[in-house]
Design an enzyme around this catalytic site. Structure first.
Site, short mmCIF file in Angstrom:
data_model
loop_
_atom_site.label_atom_id
_atom_site.label_comp_id
_atom_site.label_asym_id
_atom_site.label_seq_id
_atom_site.Cartn_x
_atom_site.Cartn_y
_atom_site.Cartn_z
N LEU A 1 33.02 32.01 36.08
CA LEU A 1 31.67 31.48 36.38
C LEU A 1 31.69 30.84 37.77
O LEU A 1 31.01 29.86 38.02
CB LEU A 1 31.25 30.46 35.32
N GLY B 1 32.19 42.51 43.99
CA GLY B 1 32.45 43.79 44.66
C GLY B 1 33.49 44.53 43.88
O GLY B 1 33.60 44.35 42.66
N ARG C 1 36.21 48.53 48.72
CA ARG C 1 35.08 49.15 48.02
C ARG C 1 34.07 48.10 47.55
O ARG C 1 34.45 47.15 46.86
CB ARG C 1 35.58 50.01 46.85
N ASN D 1 33.27 45.01 31.01
CA ASN D 1 32.93 44.87 32.43
C ASN D 1 31.48 44.51 32.66
O ASN D 1 31.16 43.74 33.55
CB ASN D 1 33.29 46.16 33.18
N GLU E 1 41.79 50.75 29.98
CA GLU E 1 42.61 49.79 30.73
C GLU E 1 41.75 48.59 31.09
O GLU E 1 40.54 48.69 31.26
CB GLU E 1 43.18 50.42 32.00
N LYS F 1 38.12 41.13 47.40
CA LYS F 1 38.63 39.85 46.90
C LYS F 1 40.02 39.65 47.47
O LYS F 1 40.62 40.58 48.04
CB LYS F 1 38.66 39.83 45.36
N CYS G 1 35.12 48.52 40.33
CA CYS G 1 34.87 48.61 38.88
C CYS G 1 33.51 48.07 38.47
O CYS G 1 32.69 48.81 37.93
CB CYS G 1 35.97 47.86 38.13
N VAL H 1 45.89 52.29 38.22
CA VAL H 1 45.92 52.28 36.74
C VAL H 1 47.06 53.16 36.23
O VAL H 1 47.89 52.75 35.43
CB VAL H 1 44.57 52.74 36.16
C1 UDX Z 1 37.59 43.85 37.02
C2 UDX Z 1 37.94 43.32 35.63
O1 UDX Z 1 38.33 41.95 35.74
C3 UDX Z 1 39.11 44.14 35.06
O2 UDX Z 1 39.42 43.69 33.77
C4 UDX Z 1 38.68 45.60 35.03
O3 UDX Z 1 39.71 46.41 34.49
C5 UDX Z 1 38.34 46.08 36.42
O4 UDX Z 1 37.29 45.26 36.98
P1 UDX Z 1 38.50 43.61 39.46
O5 UDX Z 1 37.27 44.40 39.82
O6 UDX Z 1 39.80 44.01 40.02
O7 UDX Z 1 38.69 43.61 37.84
O8 UDX Z 1 38.23 42.14 40.00
P2 UDX Z 1 37.91 40.75 39.35
O9 UDX Z 1 39.01 39.84 39.69
O10 UDX Z 1 37.52 40.91 37.94
O11 UDX Z 1 36.60 40.32 40.20
C6 UDX Z 1 35.52 41.23 40.30
C7 UDX Z 1 34.55 40.69 41.33
O12 UDX Z 1 33.88 39.53 40.80
C8 UDX Z 1 35.20 40.24 42.64
O13 UDX Z 1 34.36 40.60 43.72
C9 UDX Z 1 35.24 38.71 42.51
O14 UDX Z 1 35.16 38.07 43.78
C10 UDX Z 1 33.98 38.44 41.71
N1 UDX Z 1 34.04 37.21 40.91
C11 UDX Z 1 34.94 37.12 39.90
C12 UDX Z 1 33.15 36.17 41.18
O15 UDX Z 1 32.34 36.26 42.11
N2 UDX Z 1 33.18 35.05 40.42
C13 UDX Z 1 34.08 34.91 39.39
O16 UDX Z 1 34.08 33.86 38.74
C14 UDX Z 1 34.99 35.97 39.14
#
Ligand code: UDX
Length: 427
Positions: free
Chosen positions: A251, A258, A328, A209, A152, A321, A261, A12
């Site tokens: 969705l 995971g 984490r 979030n 952020e 991801k 955040c 960040v």
């Molecule tokens: C998230 C928010 O998107 C971001 O705006 C915030 O600042 C930090 O947290 P991040 O944790 O990096 O970002 O990952 P993101 O791409 O949002 O996915 C979060 C988790 O949800 C991942 O494990 C992803 O696999 C899962 N996910 C996401 C799903 O299972 N299905 C979805 O449709 C979208």
């Protein structure tokens, strides 16, 4: 052109600081970790973020970005001081503000006798934290300052993209001078700039979030139900999201969310709500649902293989991801541990996260290629949507695996292209 100090050089702080440098500001990054400041000063970010290394090298080369581990050298001349330190989870889920407390004390000690920088909290903090934790040491310094809160919305792996092309800026400020100075800083943001008070800005981050995590948990629960009723999730959700009130993004069902955040922020909001006598049962259920969602992938694997004892299972994609090395709360961890507890041999592969995973789950073997992971495997689970995995074809599985049983935990592959494979996915 403003002079900006950024305290805390994680994804960040570094992405946000470099985005300001790209806009022509003079930015000094500060971190207490000298290994980290040393690596960054050499143009080598100590974590992977798409596009960040190039931005860092450009910022260093043009002299718009520099690094120090001494907060006293950057704060006295700064117009803005951004606090971007971590606010991790305590064991009970509540937000740990120890790093923020320390950063606030360090900034307070370095405030100049005049100049009155705007101290801006960017860390994700529970509503009320900026006023309760950051403001007191600054006031105790007796030196002039202004205070603002600017959350952020950076996704891991996309931090540079999200920092340079935000879809909105949220600024919380409680005084006219802070509001004016923040408005000037984001004058060319190129997106809506929401101006509000500090506590509301803090809540906007958690609300975002918490809602996104709830969306994912809903998708997973609906997918489980669709499976139980023998209907296709995709067809259901396609029709559902024709309702203009239901946005189709975020969705995608799978093994659960995971990352550093969603779990942290939802747990912190639940804990803070409980502390204020409004324990949020829906968010508690989101966490509980997510905790066990990965078991759906194992149910599907066992539906095809029966008892996995003594079998070799390939686990493809170990980071939480695709596009990051961050493990984490990765769902690959409980997946591997559960399979191992059932007597299976787990062979893991990830383009970036192999080494970290091997340390977290030493009983798993991590190999250097997809082919090695698949070779002789009796089954396979896909857990992170890496581009390398999306290219896998039925032939790849048929050629390498002992039994072509594939469970797609992230909707990475197209079932229509999996002829000859015993292919399953959630929903
Ligand atoms: C998230 C928010 O998107 C971001 O705006 C915030 O600042 C930090 O947290 P991040 O944790 O990096 O970002 O990952 P993101 O791409 O949002 O996915 C979060 C988790 O949800 C991942 O494990 C992803 O696999 C899962 N996910 C996401 C799903 O299972 N299905 C979805 O449709 C979208």
């Amino acid at each position: 052109m403003a002079r900006i100090a950024v305290v805390g050089l994680g994804p960040v702080g570094l992405a946000s600081g470099l985005a300001f440098a790209l806009q022509g500001h003079a930015v000094v990054g500060i971190d207490v970790d000298t290994d980290r400041t040393g690596a960054i000063a050499r143009g080598a970010p100590p974590f992977y973020e798409d596009g960040l290394e190039e931005a860092l090298r450009a910022g260093l080369k043009q002299g718009r970005f520099s690094v120090t581990d001494r907060i006293g050298t950057a704060v006295p001349t700064a117009d803005y001081v951004f606090l971007c330190v971590g606010t991790p989870s305590r064991p009970d889920g509540s937000m740990d503000d120890r790093y923020l407390q320390q950063a606030a004390r360090d900034v307070a000690a370095a405030l100049p006798p005049e100049g009155a920088p705007v101290v801006v909290v960017k860390s994700t903090v529970i509503p009320g934290t900026t006023d309760a934790v950051v403001r007191p040491p600054l006031e105790a310094s007796g030196r002039p300052f202004h205070l603002a809160m600017n959350p952020e919305f950076l996704r891991e792996g996309r931090a540079w993209e999200d920092a340079t092309r935000p879809d909105r800026i949220v600024v919380g400020a409680n005084g006219p001078e802070a509001r004016t100075r923040m408005r000037a800083l984001y004058a060319d943001a190129g997106c809506p700039v929401v101006e509000t008070d500090i506590r509301t800005a803090e809540m906007i981050k958690y609300a975002t979030n918490a809602f996104l995590a709830t969306k994912v948990a809903f998708a997973n629960e609906l997918a489980n139900l669709c499976q139980a009723f023998g209907v296709g999730y995709d067809e259901v959700i396609r029709a559902v999201t024709l309702d203009p009130r239901i946005n189709p993004r975020f969705l995608v069902p799978g093994v659960g969310f995971g990352g550093s955040c969603f779990p942290k922020d939802v747990r912190a909001l639940v804990a803070a709500g409980r502390d204020r006598g409004v324990a949020p049962p829906l968010l508690e259920a989101v966490l509980a649902q997510n905790e066990v969602q990965y078991l759906r992938a194992i149910d599907l694997l066992e539906a095809e293989l029966g008892d996995v004892r003594g079998m070799r299972i390939a686990l493809l994609g170990l980071a939480f991801k695709g596009g990051t090395d961050d493990l984490r709360e990765s769902r690959a961890i409980p997946l591997a541990r559960t399979l191992i507890a059932k007597g299976a041999a787990v062979v893991g592969y990830d383009p970036l996260a192999n080494d970290g995973f091997a340390r977290l789950v030493p009983e798993a073997a991590c190999v250097a290629s997809l082919e090695q992971a698949l070779r002789g495997a009796d089954g396979c689970i896909l857990q992170a949507e890496w581009p390398e995995l999306t290219k896998l074809t039925a032939a790849d599985f048929l050629r390498s695996m002992r039994r072509p049983v594939v469970v797609d935990g992230r909707r990475i592959l197209d079932p229509a292209k999996m002829q000859g494979i015993r292919f399953r996915r959630i929903g």
